[in-house]
Design an enzyme around this catalytic site. Structure first.
Site, mmCIF file in Angstrom:
data_model
loop_
_atom_site.group_PDB
_atom_site.id
_atom_site.type_symbol
_atom_site.label_atom_id
_atom_site.label_comp_id
_atom_site.label_asym_id
_atom_site.label_seq_id
_atom_site.Cartn_x
_atom_site.Cartn_y
_atom_site.Cartn_z
ATOM 1 N N LYS A 73 -10.435 3.743 2.132
ATOM 2 C CA LYS A 73 -9.116 2.966 1.835
ATOM 3 C C LYS A 73 -8.575 3.825 0.856
ATOM 4 C CE LYS A 73 -5.867 0.147 2.456
ATOM 5 N NZ LYS A 73 -4.767 1.129 2.405
ATOM 6 N N LYS A 97 -12.888 1.438 -7.226
ATOM 7 C CA LYS A 97 -12.019 0.329 -7.263
ATOM 8 C C LYS A 97 -12.192 -0.977 -6.287
ATOM 9 C CE LYS A 97 -8.007 2.246 -7.807
ATOM 10 N NZ LYS A 97 -6.671 2.864 -7.678
ATOM 11 N N LYS A 109 -8.771 9.187 0.008
ATOM 12 C CA LYS A 109 -7.425 9.697 -0.369
ATOM 13 C C LYS A 109 -6.901 10.743 0.084
ATOM 14 C CE LYS A 109 -5.061 8.343 -4.361
ATOM 15 N NZ LYS A 109 -5.075 7.102 -4.958
ATOM 16 N N THR A 193 0.893 -3.456 -7.536
ATOM 17 C CA THR A 193 0.294 -2.542 -8.521
ATOM 18 C C THR A 193 0.479 -3.087 -9.833
ATOM 19 O OG1 THR A 193 0.190 -0.740 -7.089
ATOM 20 C CG2 THR A 193 -0.546 -0.290 -9.496
ATOM 21 N N ASN A 221 6.994 3.744 -9.064
ATOM 22 C CA ASN A 221 6.944 2.170 -8.672
ATOM 23 C C ASN A 221 6.207 1.004 -9.474
ATOM 24 O OD1 ASN A 221 4.970 0.079 -7.457
ATOM 25 N ND2 ASN A 221 6.153 0.452 -5.702
ATOM 26 N N SER A 349 -2.826 -4.371 -0.138
ATOM 27 C CA SER A 349 -2.991 -3.631 0.905
ATOM 28 C C SER A 349 -4.083 -4.127 1.900
ATOM 29 C CB SER A 349 -3.258 -1.943 0.554
ATOM 30 O OG SER A 349 -2.328 -1.203 0.233
HETATM 31 N N1 GLU Z 1 -2.606 4.487 -4.294
HETATM 32 C C1 GLU Z 1 -3.147 3.451 -4.678
HETATM 33 C C2 GLU Z 1 -4.134 3.237 -5.485
HETATM 34 O O1 GLU Z 1 -4.567 4.617 -6.023
HETATM 35 C C3 GLU Z 1 -3.023 2.209 -3.540
HETATM 36 C C4 GLU Z 1 -4.361 2.627 -2.492
HETATM 37 C C5 GLU Z 1 -4.113 1.619 -1.340
HETATM 38 O O2 GLU Z 1 -3.372 0.653 -1.136
HETATM 39 O O3 GLU Z 1 -5.106 1.912 -0.452
HETATM 40 O O4 GLU Z 1 -4.911 2.311 -5.741
#
Ligand code: GLU
Length: 415
Positions: A73, A97, A109, A193, A221, A349
């Site tokens: 993810k 994370k 990613k 976030t 954002n 998410s």
């Molecule tokens: N890009 C965000 C992060 O770095 C969200 C990632 C997601 O929702 O999968 O945590």
């Protein structure tokens, strides 16, 4: 545009953080070995027909780092500074994370090396659909689930979801998160976030009591929603910045006014009566809470000693280098690390993905209440490790996450 210091290799930094944490947690040999390498790394070209009729090729990436705890993810970043080293580091951080916030995912990613501000809407759509036309081989609702990141939006997620659905011939909202509500997005995802980071600040306030003046680097954002939440709660926002520069106002910024200035003038330092400052100056301001909501490598060994804030909250990924971490810890600055502070985004998410799979959608209050419960639980779990073992909050969050990854890896008992 805020620059990540390109000479600092972020993947190396991520590995240094891991090495530091490994001194405080016993990992199985299998876990140590599998965490050294991404499970899949995919780089590809994306040909795009530009509005002037020429064909331009962009470089796209997707890395699935580790799937011990579930499908990978993580977001997709559009930025001229995107490199495979960066995507690898960001995917590694997603592994950690998702384990810190304890959702059933591994980490991945993606990215495209591009300045999206230079593209028309049509070009952006063709580029985004082009990314999915290559990446569909590696992503999937039970395999790898992308989301927004720096300079990617709900609209971009919509195009990508649609492209994936066309390619596979199945309506597949669960392949990507951060979508518009009309296409299976979740209420609360847009500001999740920032809200997760805000809940961390509220939890920390009872423990370290930093005070209420705030400087925020970054007004995308996460940064802009954080200004909204904090200003509404009586915090005084004395500095903000965006990719074009910074603004300082001792009397404090008003959120609504700031948003309209940004909309009209495109940069926050057009705010009436403020002093223009640089990104570097913002980091060194006299304030209680410094929020890093831009890019990697902002607080480094060169400026960490000059940071005056009592508390740092990392809404961006990787904004503090390992050398800076040591300096800040010695100075007694309480740092809420990215892998905890910005995990509200991926947490909601996950809620979006669950709703997509159920085909049943939750109320905004329910989403936020569930996020609150997760953030409070994992903030306190991290804080307890930090206190009991006398280690910094980042290392404590790694210890928490690595224990969970280790358990899953051992349970699989690879081959
Ligand atoms: N890009 C965000 C992060 O770095 C969200 C990632 C997601 O929702 O999968 O945590």
């Amino acid at each position: 545009m805020i620059k990540s210091k390109a000479d600092i290799m972020v993947f190396e930094n991520a590995q240094k953080q891991l090495e530091k944490a490994k001194k405080h947690v016993k990992l199985a040999q299998e876990t140590e070995e599998t965490l050294k390498y991404p499970t899949e790394t995919f780089s590809f070209s994306i040909p795009v027909r530009m509005d002037d009729g020429t064909l331009k090729v962009f470089e796209g990436h997707r890395v699935r780092y580790n799937d011990a705890r579930g499908p990978t993810k993580g977001g997709i970043r559009y930025h001229p500074g995107v490199t495979i080293d960066e995507v690898k580091a960001l995917s590694f951080w997603m592994v950690i994370k998702c384990a810190v916030i304890n959702i059933p995912y591994g980490g991945g990613k993606g990215g495209i090396t591009v300045d999206p501000q230079k593209l028309s809407k049509g070009e952006l759509e063709r580029l985004s659909r082009g990314w999915m036309r290559k990446a569909y081989r590696i992503v999937g609702p039970d395999r790898d689930i992308p989301a927004p990141d720096v300079y990617t939006t709900g609209q971009i997620m919509a195009w990508m979801m649609d492209e994936y659905s066309i390619i596979t011939g199945t309506y597949s909202p669960a392949v990507i998160t951060g979508k518009p509500l009309s296409l299976g997005g979740s209420l609360g995802r847009e500001y999740a976030t920032a809200l997760g980071g805000y809940y961390c600040i509220k939890e920390a306030a009872g423990k370290v009591n930093p005070g209420k003046t705030v400087a925020i680097q970054g007004f995308g954002n996460a940064g802009s929603h954080m200004v909204r939440l904090l200003a509404a709660d009586g915090y005084k926002i004395i500095a903000v910045s965006d990719s074009k520069g910074g603004a300082h106002l001792e009397a404090g910024f008003e959120y609504e006014k700031l948003i309209s200035v940004k909309k009209r003038e495109k940069h926050v330092d057009a705010y009436p009566g403020c002093n223009k400052i640089t990104q570097e100056q913002l980091l060194e301001l006299d304030c209680d809470i410094l929020i890093l909501a831009a890019l990697e490598n902002q607080v480094t060994k060169d400026n960490a000693a000059r940071v005056k804030a009592k508390m740092i909250v990392e809404l961006a990924n990787g904004p503090t280098t390992p050398e800076a971490d040591d300096i800040l810890y010695q100075k007694g600055i309480f740092l809420v690390p990215d892998i905890l502070a910005n995990s509200g985004g991926v947490c909601v998410s996950y809620f979006e993905w669950v709703q997509n799979k159920q085909g049943y959608y939750w109320k905004e209050d329910d989403v936020n209440a569930k996020l609150h419960e997760k953030m409070v639980e994992e903030f306190n779990a991290t804080f307890d490790i930090h206190k009991n073992r006398k280690i910094d909050m980042r290392t404590a969050a790694y210890v928490l996450a690595l224990g969970r990854i280790d358990e899953a890896t051992k349970a699989k008992a690879l081959y």
